[in-house]
Design an enzyme around this catalytic site. Structure first.
Site, short mmCIF file in Angstrom:
data_model
loop_
_atom_site.label_atom_id
_atom_site.label_comp_id
_atom_site.label_asym_id
_atom_site.label_seq_id
_atom_site.Cartn_x
_atom_site.Cartn_y
_atom_site.Cartn_z
N SER A 18 39.54 55.92 -98.62
CA SER A 18 38.98 55.50 -97.32
C SER A 18 39.58 56.29 -96.16
O SER A 18 40.79 56.50 -96.08
CB SER A 18 39.25 54.00 -97.10
OG SER A 18 38.82 53.64 -95.81
N SER A 20 39.10 55.13 -93.11
CA SER A 20 39.22 54.14 -92.03
C SER A 20 40.65 54.00 -91.50
O SER A 20 40.84 53.89 -90.29
CB SER A 20 38.69 52.78 -92.50
OG SER A 20 37.30 52.85 -92.70
N LYS A 67 30.47 44.03 -99.78
CA LYS A 67 29.74 43.74 -98.55
C LYS A 67 28.79 42.54 -98.68
O LYS A 67 28.57 41.82 -97.73
CB LYS A 67 28.94 44.97 -98.09
CG LYS A 67 29.84 46.10 -97.60
CD LYS A 67 29.02 47.23 -97.01
CE LYS A 67 29.94 48.35 -96.56
NZ LYS A 67 29.25 49.37 -95.78
N ASP A 104 27.31 48.64 -89.45
CA ASP A 104 26.73 49.85 -90.08
C ASP A 104 25.40 50.23 -89.43
O ASP A 104 25.12 51.41 -89.20
CB ASP A 104 26.50 49.62 -91.58
CG ASP A 104 27.79 49.68 -92.39
OD1 ASP A 104 28.72 50.38 -91.96
OD2 ASP A 104 27.85 49.01 -93.44
#
Ligand code: ATR
Length: 268
Positions: A18, A20, A67, A104
């Site tokens: 990731s 992030s 998710k 998103d």
């Protein structure tokens, strides 16, 4: 870091790749916020809300494959996350409730808006997975008309139905009449860098072309589009924009988007 440091993170499985943490920690550093963002490899997401409340984790990004599972685990759900059937952001409120949101779709919309207005435009979305769903909702919310283009009929038609949009089989897609084309499949991603989701003839000079693949940064599709003079948007931009919106939800501060982009570009 000290006893007053706020904790944020990303949860998913796997999360080792990731980007992030690099992106959000750069933003915290840039604004001088006493906060840190970590990666949590989570197999079973059921305990995540309890962990957030118990440890005071203020915000979490949610990535694959959790998710959808988070929809049923949060206390409050943002209406768009509910409509999309996916949560990518968790926020611990002051009263201890966990809010689930989805940034998103706004990330996709904002990335595309950089290349021009979306209202009234016809946009072909290649792929009908989670990423295709986010892009399609984002551009529809901005007033464009999505056409779902997918290899398999069943999955593509299901997304088209949820959106009230039309569907076309990938094998029958010609690009005719399209102002925008977005690849949301993994075609063209490293190591299969010579793959392209549509033949070059589908593209035309007036199109805006976006690829959510960002490894490599310039996919074969993006290179082909550039050579025709199309305006292009790379996949990194959608990632940065969804992250910037998360940052703003968590901190109520304007996200330092350029700093976040530079931090991610530096590690890619
Ligand atoms: P994500 O949730 O990350 O978007 P996904 O749910 O696996 O990923 O969805 C991937 C999408 O890319 C699907 O629409 C898939 O098409 P199918 O529904 O027919 O499976 C599409 N896709 C993946 N590999 C593809 C390929 N080689 N050719 C065409 N489409 C492909």
């Amino acid at each position: 870091m000290d006893a007053g440091t706020s904790l944020f993170g990303v949860m998913g499985h796997p999360v080792g790749h990731s980007l992030s943490p690099v992106m959000h920690n750069a933003a915290f550093g840039f604004l001088g916020l006493n906060a840190v963002y970590l990666a949590f490899d989570v197999g079973d997401p059921a305990g995540v809300p309890v962990a957030m409340r118990t440890l005071g984790i203020r915000g979490m990004s949610v990535t694959l494959p959790h998710k959808e599972a988070l929809l049923a685990l949060v206390d409050d759900l943002d209406p768009m996350a509910e409509k999309m059937g996916a949560v990518n952001t968790l926020c611990l409120k002051d009263d201890g409730r966990i809010l689930g949101l989805n940034t998103d779709w706004c990330g996709a919309r904002d990335a595309l808006l950089d290349a021009g207005p979306l209202h009234g435009k016809r946009a072909a979305i290649l792929g009908a997975g989670g990423a295709g769903r986010a892009v399609a909702f984002g551009i529809r919310e901005a007033g464009a008309f999505p056409l779902i283009v997918n290899r398999s009929r069943e999955k593509g038609e299901a997304l088209a139905r949820d959106l009230g949009a039309d569907f076309c089989l990938l094998s029958e897609f010609t690009g005719s009449g399209m102002d925008i084309l977005v690849n949301t499949t993994s075609l063209g991603m490293y190591p299969d860098v010579d793959a392209m989701p549509v033949p070059g003839e589908v593209l035309h000079g007036g199109m805006v072309v976006m690829d959510i693949v960002y490894n490599p940064r310039k996919t074969r599709l993006i290179r082909a589009a550039e050579s025709l003079g199309c305006r292009v948007v790379d996949g990194l931009e959608m990632f940065i924009r969804q992250g910037a919106l998360q940052f703003e939800v968590w901190t109520a501060r304007e996200a330092p988007v350029d700093c976040m982009r530079k931090a991610v570009e530096a590690v890619l």
